[in-house]
Design an enzyme around this catalytic site. Structure first.
Site, PDB file in Angstrom:
ATOM      1  N   SER A   1      37.412  42.637  48.790  1.00  0.00           N
ATOM      2  CA  SER A   1      36.468  42.345  47.705  1.00  0.00           C
ATOM      3  C   SER A   1      36.603  43.359  46.585  1.00  0.00           C
ATOM      4  O   SER A   1      36.149  43.117  45.477  1.00  0.00           O
ATOM      5  CB  SER A   1      35.028  42.456  48.209  1.00  0.00           C
ATOM      6  OG  SER A   1      34.836  41.651  49.320  1.00  0.00           O
TER       7      SER A   1
ATOM      8  N   GLU B   1      40.112  33.827  43.907  1.00  0.00           N
ATOM      9  CA  GLU B   1      40.440  34.791  42.846  1.00  0.00           C
ATOM     10  C   GLU B   1      41.746  35.460  43.263  1.00  0.00           C
ATOM     11  O   GLU B   1      41.791  36.141  44.291  1.00  0.00           O
ATOM     12  CB  GLU B   1      39.302  35.820  42.714  1.00  0.00           C
ATOM     13  CG  GLU B   1      39.462  36.759  41.548  1.00  0.00           C
ATOM     14  CD  GLU B   1      38.338  37.812  41.469  1.00  0.00           C
ATOM     15  OE1 GLU B   1      37.787  38.210  42.515  1.00  0.00           O
ATOM     16  OE2 GLU B   1      38.019  38.246  40.347  1.00  0.00           O
TER      17      GLU B   1
ATOM     18  N   ASN C   1      33.412  40.527  41.358  1.00  0.00           N
ATOM     19  CA  ASN C   1      32.427  41.561  41.699  1.00  0.00           C
ATOM     20  C   ASN C   1      32.114  42.504  40.549  1.00  0.00           C
ATOM     21  O   ASN C   1      31.048  43.119  40.524  1.00  0.00           O
ATOM     22  CB  ASN C   1      32.885  42.321  42.944  1.00  0.00           C
ATOM     23  CG  ASN C   1      32.639  41.486  44.183  1.00  0.00           C
ATOM     24  OD1 ASN C   1      31.561  40.927  44.339  1.00  0.00           O
ATOM     25  ND2 ASN C   1      33.630  41.353  45.037  1.00  0.00           N
TER      26      ASN C   1
ATOM     27  N   HIS D   1      41.505  36.427  47.106  1.00  0.00           N
ATOM     28  CA  HIS D   1      40.082  36.667  47.358  1.00  0.00           C
ATOM     29  C   HIS D   1      39.348  35.329  47.499  1.00  0.00           C
ATOM     30  O   HIS D   1      39.011  34.686  46.507  1.00  0.00           O
ATOM     31  CB  HIS D   1      39.526  37.504  46.191  1.00  0.00           C
ATOM     32  CG  HIS D   1      38.120  37.967  46.358  1.00  0.00           C
ATOM     33  ND1 HIS D   1      37.330  38.365  45.311  1.00  0.00           N
ATOM     34  CD2 HIS D   1      37.339  38.096  47.472  1.00  0.00           C
ATOM     35  CE1 HIS D   1      36.146  38.716  45.756  1.00  0.00           C
ATOM     36  NE2 HIS D   1      36.126  38.561  47.058  1.00  0.00           N
TER      37      HIS D   1
HETATM   38  N1  LIG Z   1      31.673  38.484  53.748  1.00  0.00           N
HETATM   39  C1  LIG Z   1      31.892  38.063  52.519  1.00  0.00           C
HETATM   40  O1  LIG Z   1      31.037  37.393  51.891  1.00  0.00           O
HETATM   41  C2  LIG Z   1      33.209  38.360  51.842  1.00  0.00           C
HETATM   42  C3  LIG Z   1      33.570  37.621  50.705  1.00  0.00           C
HETATM   43  C4  LIG Z   1      34.821  37.854  50.115  1.00  0.00           C
HETATM   44  C5  LIG Z   1      35.666  38.835  50.646  1.00  0.00           C
HETATM   45  N2  LIG Z   1      35.274  39.569  51.721  1.00  0.00           N
HETATM   46  C6  LIG Z   1      36.228  40.558  52.272  1.00  0.00           C
HETATM   47  O2  LIG Z   1      36.838  40.013  53.429  1.00  0.00           O
HETATM   48  C7  LIG Z   1      37.164  41.064  54.341  1.00  0.00           C
HETATM   49  C8  LIG Z   1      36.521  40.762  55.691  1.00  0.00           C
HETATM   50  O3  LIG Z   1      35.121  40.694  55.518  1.00  0.00           O
HETATM   51  P1  LIG Z   1      34.185  39.996  56.607  1.00  0.00           P
HETATM   52  O4  LIG Z   1      32.862  39.817  55.951  1.00  0.00           O
HETATM   53  O5  LIG Z   1      34.892  38.832  57.219  1.00  0.00           O
HETATM   54  O6  LIG Z   1      34.087  41.178  57.692  1.00  0.00           O
HETATM   55  P2  LIG Z   1      33.633  41.071  59.222  1.00  0.00           P
HETATM   56  O7  LIG Z   1      33.029  42.388  59.557  1.00  0.00           O
HETATM   57  O8  LIG Z   1      32.852  39.827  59.485  1.00  0.00           O
HETATM   58  O9  LIG Z   1      35.034  40.913  60.008  1.00  0.00           O
HETATM   59  C9  LIG Z   1      36.021  41.914  60.028  1.00  0.00           C
HETATM   60  C10 LIG Z   1      36.901  41.703  61.258  1.00  0.00           C
HETATM   61  O10 LIG Z   1      38.000  42.613  61.177  1.00  0.00           O
HETATM   62  C11 LIG Z   1      38.317  42.991  62.517  1.00  0.00           C
HETATM   63  N3  LIG Z   1      39.137  44.193  62.511  1.00  0.00           N
HETATM   64  C12 LIG Z   1      38.748  45.473  62.289  1.00  0.00           C
HETATM   65  N4  LIG Z   1      39.808  46.297  62.380  1.00  0.00           N
HETATM   66  C13 LIG Z   1      40.890  45.520  62.669  1.00  0.00           C
HETATM   67  C14 LIG Z   1      42.275  45.780  62.894  1.00  0.00           C
HETATM   68  N5  LIG Z   1      42.760  47.022  62.849  1.00  0.00           N
HETATM   69  N6  LIG Z   1      43.097  44.746  63.158  1.00  0.00           N
HETATM   70  C15 LIG Z   1      42.609  43.482  63.237  1.00  0.00           C
HETATM   71  N7  LIG Z   1      41.294  43.167  63.027  1.00  0.00           N
HETATM   72  C16 LIG Z   1      40.471  44.176  62.744  1.00  0.00           C
HETATM   73  C17 LIG Z   1      36.947  43.177  63.170  1.00  0.00           C
HETATM   74  O11 LIG Z   1      37.051  43.142  64.586  1.00  0.00           O
HETATM   75  C18 LIG Z   1      36.184  41.986  62.594  1.00  0.00           C
HETATM   76  O12 LIG Z   1      36.294  40.843  63.434  1.00  0.00           O
HETATM   77  C19 LIG Z   1      36.684  42.359  53.695  1.00  0.00           C
HETATM   78  O13 LIG Z   1      37.774  42.949  53.023  1.00  0.00           O
HETATM   79  C20 LIG Z   1      35.617  41.873  52.720  1.00  0.00           C
HETATM   80  O14 LIG Z   1      35.453  42.749  51.623  1.00  0.00           O
HETATM   81  C21 LIG Z   1      34.078  39.339  52.350  1.00  0.00           C
END
Ligand SMILES: NC(=O)c1ccc[n+]([C@@H]2O[C@H](COP(=O)([O-])OP(=O)(O)OC[C@H]3O[C@@H](n4cnc5c(N)ncnc54)[C@H](O)[C@@H]3O)[C@@H](O)[C@H]2O)c1
Length: 298
Positions: free
Chosen positions: A120, A153, A191, A141
């Site tokens: 993000s 994005e 963002n 994104h």
């Molecule tokens: N949640 C949102 O609304 C949103 C929107 C757009 C982008 N993002 C981005 O997407 C990404 C993920 O966000 P999320 O909300 O899904 O997070 P989340 O916490 O729901 O999931 C993250 C996952 O990554 C896994 N993980 C951690 N370390 C790891 C590794 N070394 N190898 C493999 N897996 C690993 C964790 O076990 C977990 O299942 C982030 O970069 C976030 O900024 C999130």
């Protein structure tokens, strides 16, 4: 640049949605997470979300089976990316973790593989700098919930090649999404514009200009936003909002991006929004009613 095999790293909120849309569009997806229960949970979430699509007449039962059959899982990055044409990293938003993951992907993925991140806010250029293929690193994104939201994005890092950017644009269209390409500066576009609005809403509450409901109602009814900024902040996660604002503040060195002290207090208190059951509103499982948290009741 033919893309058939896609590896998705991280099986959380975004990783399961990204896997869902790729598998539904006919790509063979390997979903990778270090945490095995998270993989199980992601597969069951995908199945539930496809059932919802079936009930709305968007897909058939046959398509569900094909989609599910297109997905395999792994707990080891080196194994899971070895045949990938594209890797989409969607692991936890932490710069050191992502840099470490990209070093591992770069060492194990085929030479022609494109490396995308769903970050993000973390610099694509910084992530690319730890790989031996910075021209093949790009931001992809997706928005939450991925199967529903149309936008992707696309962020070109400083060294991203035109070919890679064109390929990821074309791929996003094949997924049924609408790509929008931007350059790599803090917060990109989504963002950089959204977070200052959310922060300003929190400042307005902090300074007593208006209450939670009033702030959200003004923005919903006055600006035709589908949800108010405080409710949206709860939905995104207040910890996530805080960390993106810090990236903007540090990246631009401009005090206008400084996170509101109330936001920091709430994060410190563990009131992170919908995922912890309380933020500006309280969330009761099974209820869709919006109830303002006791901390903000007048
Ligand atoms: N949640 C949102 O609304 C949103 C929107 C757009 C982008 N993002 C981005 O997407 C990404 C993920 O966000 P999320 O909300 O899904 O997070 P989340 O916490 O729901 O999931 C993250 C996952 O990554 C896994 N993980 C951690 N370390 C790891 C590794 N070394 N190898 C493999 N897996 C690993 C964790 O076990 C977990 O299942 C982030 O970069 C976030 O900024 C999130």
């Amino acid at each position: 640049m033919e893309i058939k095999n896609v590896s998705v790293i991280g099986a959380g909120t975004m990783g399961n949605g990204i896997t869902h849309v790729f598998a539904q569009a006919g790509y063979l997806v390997t979903l990778i997470d270090v945490n095995p229960p998270q993989l199980e949970k992601a597969l069951s979430t995908i199945a539930k979300n496809i059932d919802r699509q079936i009930s709305k007449g968007i897909v058939t039962e046959d398509q569900k089976n094909t989609t599910i059959n297109n997905i395999s899982t792994s707990t080891i990055i080196a194994e899971g990316v070895k045949s990938a044409d594209l890797v989409v990293e969607a692991a936890t938003e932490n710069i050191n973790l992502k840099l470490d993951i990209f070093k591992q992907i770069d060492a194990a993925a085929p030479e022609a593989c494109i490396l995308a991140t769903n970050t993000s806010s973390i610099s694509i250029t910084k992530i690319a700098s730890v790989t031996k293929r910075p021209s093949a690193v790009i931001g992809m994104h997706f928005m939450n919930p991925v199967p529903v939201m149309k936008l992707v994005e696309i962020i070109n890092g400083y060294s991203t090649s035109k070919e890679v950017s064109t390929a990821i644009n074309a791929l996003s269209i094949k997924l049924g999404k609408i790509p929008c390409t931007v350059n790599d500066y803090p917060g990109f576009i989504a963002n950089r514009i959204l977070m200052p609005m959310i922060n300003e809403a929190i400042y307005s509450l902090f300074e007593g200009v208006a209450g939670v409901e009033e702030i959200d109602t003004v923005m919903k009814l006055g600006m035709a936003h589908p949800m108010g900024p405080l409710q949206l902040a709860d939905f995104i996660g207040l910890d996530v909002c805080y960390s993106i604002l810090k990236v903007l503040h540090e990246g631009f060195g401009n005090p206008k991006y400084a996170p509101c002290p109330l936001l920091l207090n709430m994060v410190t208190a563990g009131k992170l929004g919908a995922k912890t059951g309380e933020g500006f509103y309280v969330y009761t499982p099974g209820s869709k009613e919006l109830v303002v948290s006791d901390s903000f009741k007048k």
